[in-house]
Design a protein around this motif. Sequence first.
Motif, PDB file in Angstrom:
ATOM      1  N   ARG A   1      38.361  44.085  43.012  1.00 14.67           N
ATOM      2  CA  ARG A   1      37.608  44.892  42.066  1.00 14.67           C
ATOM      3  C   ARG A   1      36.344  45.457  42.711  1.00 14.67           C
TER       4      ARG A   1
ATOM      5  N   SER B   1      46.113  49.350  31.078  1.00 10.50           N
ATOM      6  CA  SER B   1      46.240  47.981  31.573  1.00 10.50           C
ATOM      7  C   SER B   1      44.895  47.447  32.077  1.00 10.50           C
ATOM      8  N   GLU B   2      44.098  48.318  32.726  1.00 18.76           N
ATOM      9  CA  GLU B   2      42.811  47.866  33.253  1.00 18.76           C
ATOM     10  C   GLU B   2      41.824  47.581  32.125  1.00 18.76           C
TER      11      GLU B   2
ATOM     12  N   GLN C   1      42.670  46.669  29.077  1.00 15.51           N
ATOM     13  CA  GLN C   1      43.134  45.452  28.423  1.00 15.51           C
ATOM     14  C   GLN C   1      42.692  44.216  29.198  1.00 15.51           C
ATOM     15  N   GLN C   2      42.761  44.285  30.529  1.00 13.91           N
ATOM     16  CA  GLN C   2      42.353  43.154  31.344  1.00 13.91           C
ATOM     17  C   GLN C   2      40.847  42.913  31.232  1.00 13.91           C
ATOM     18  N   GLU C   3      40.079  43.986  31.285  1.00 14.75           N
ATOM     19  CA  GLU C   3      38.623  43.848  31.164  1.00 14.75           C
ATOM     20  C   GLU C   3      38.243  43.302  29.791  1.00 14.75           C
TER      21      GLU C   3
ATOM     22  N   GLU D   1      40.057  41.392  27.851  1.00 17.63           N
ATOM     23  CA  GLU D   1      40.420  39.981  27.802  1.00 17.63           C
ATOM     24  C   GLU D   1      39.420  39.140  28.594  1.00 17.63           C
ATOM     25  N   ASP D   2      39.009  39.642  29.765  1.00 21.99           N
ATOM     26  CA  ASP D   2      38.026  38.912  30.570  1.00 21.99           C
ATOM     27  C   ASP D   2      36.701  38.782  29.815  1.00 21.99           C
TER      28      ASP D   2
END
Length: 289
Positions: A76, A220-221, A223-225, A227-228
């Motif tokens: 990242r 997708s990015e 969604q990942q951020e 969730e993080d």
Amino acid sequence: MPFPETRHTLIQRIATTGNEDDWRTFMTDYWRPVCRFSIRWGKINLTDAEEVAALTFAALIQNQLLARWLSNPSARLRTLICSVVRNVLSNQARVQTGRQNILEKLAHDPARPDWILDSQGASPEQLDLFYAAWVEELLQDCVETVMAEYYSTNRGDYFRVLYGKICEQMTAREIAEHLGLQTTTVENYFKHSRRQLADCLEKTLEARVRRYSDPRNFDSEFQQEWEDLGSYLTAQGGLEQAVHRSYATLDSLELRQREQQSVTEILNRLDQQGVRKPDPESEENRPLH
């Protein structure tokens, strides 16, 4: 159907054109997190943290690290920035010799400054702390945005309730007495402002991810951020506790006041030294793969 137009990300534009507005946006996104991380990890004051930030961005520009990262983004962007900051802090004795002298050395020495860029990357602990600094500044950005929105519509008490309850840990009764409101009114104001803060956080994070993400990977990015961020807030005890801890650790008011001046100073100095240029091998219209 015509082929959709390619929309370059902020980093792609920086790597190919070196536009000042793009550099300023990038540095504004990361200047305060770099300073906050430097103060906490390096145990230094704000003035020294500004020097660390100046050296960090000078290294990114001088060594075209963003273009290098873009060609092989195995980690990242925050990881790259944290690693550079860590290496600057590890050579703090050199930092103390003065920002101007070091920037001049960067400009006139064509060799890679190994004292800034060594082979040691950031540790997991440092990456976690840098992420925390990034989130804390994101949260304070949202608080500032919500404040501006309420004051612009003559609803300042909504924000005063939010700030009093979260940042000053006041009870609804204490806030009601202080503002001359009914307790039920304070509770309703807090529900409204708390919801506004949560909505602002999602929108702000979405805008940040969109700024740096390839449109094809945005969903997708993000969604990942998201969730993080959710995992981080849960570990802090929720949104309210995370905001309170952010301000208790460091109210970034002074950082905000000094930010634009410092960013402008860095860009001007690097322009004078002729180091803020895109990679000559990059092509502005290069197709994305």
